[in-house]
Design a protein around this motif. Structure first.
Motif, PDB file in Angstrom:
ATOM      1  N   LEU A   1       0.829  -1.198   0.000  1.00 60.81           N
ATOM      2  CA  LEU A   1       0.000   0.000   0.000  1.00 60.81           C
ATOM      3  C   LEU A   1       0.863   1.247   0.000  1.00 60.81           C
ATOM      4  N   VAL A   2       0.451   2.245  -0.764  1.00 61.49           N
ATOM      5  CA  VAL A   2       1.089   3.554  -0.769  1.00 61.49           C
ATOM      6  C   VAL A   2      -0.009   4.557  -0.444  1.00 61.49           C
ATOM      7  N   ASN A   3       0.180   5.303   0.636  1.00 63.20           N
ATOM      8  CA  ASN A   3      -0.842   6.235   1.139  1.00 63.20           C
ATOM      9  C   ASN A   3      -2.190   5.542   1.315  1.00 63.20           C
ATOM     10  N   GLY A   4      -2.162   4.283   1.775  1.00 62.78           N
ATOM     11  CA  GLY A   4      -3.377   3.529   2.038  1.00 62.78           C
ATOM     12  C   GLY A   4      -4.013   2.905   0.814  1.00 62.78           C
ATOM     13  N   LYS A   5      -3.482   3.153  -0.367  1.00 60.94           N
ATOM     14  CA  LYS A   5      -4.028   2.596  -1.605  1.00 60.94           C
ATOM     15  C   LYS A   5      -3.257   1.346  -1.994  1.00 60.94           C
TER      16      LYS A   5
END
Length: 84
Positions: A74-78
């Motif tokens: 995940l990157v920034n929750g995505k």
């Protein structure tokens, strides 16, 4: 005369990165086995270990050059696990 102290960092730009129970195998060889790690914006991380322990594999998964066998990145929750 008064002195006003400014914060050392006024704002932190960057992204959070999270590996959630990431596993990556290549045939019978396991490169990563359950990697769980969270890196917050502004944090600095160094990865150390012997050859073959999964350092490059983790970076390739984050960059999207490879996909985990299981787990999520995940990157920034995505979830970017399947993005190329």
């Amino acid at each position: 005369m008064s002195v006003v102290e400014a914060p050392l960092v006024s704002s932190i730009a960057g992204a959070s990165v999270e590996f959630q129970n990431v596993r990556r195998t290549f045939g019978a060889t396991t490169a990563l086995d359950g990697l769980s790690l969270t890196i917050e914006p502004g944090e600095l991380l160094a990865m150390f270990g012997p050859s073959g322990c999964g350092k490059t594999t983790a970076l390739r998964l984050l960059a999207g050059f490879d996909r985990p066998t299981s787990g999520a990145v995940l990157v920034n929750g995505k979830d970017v696990t399947g993005i190329n």
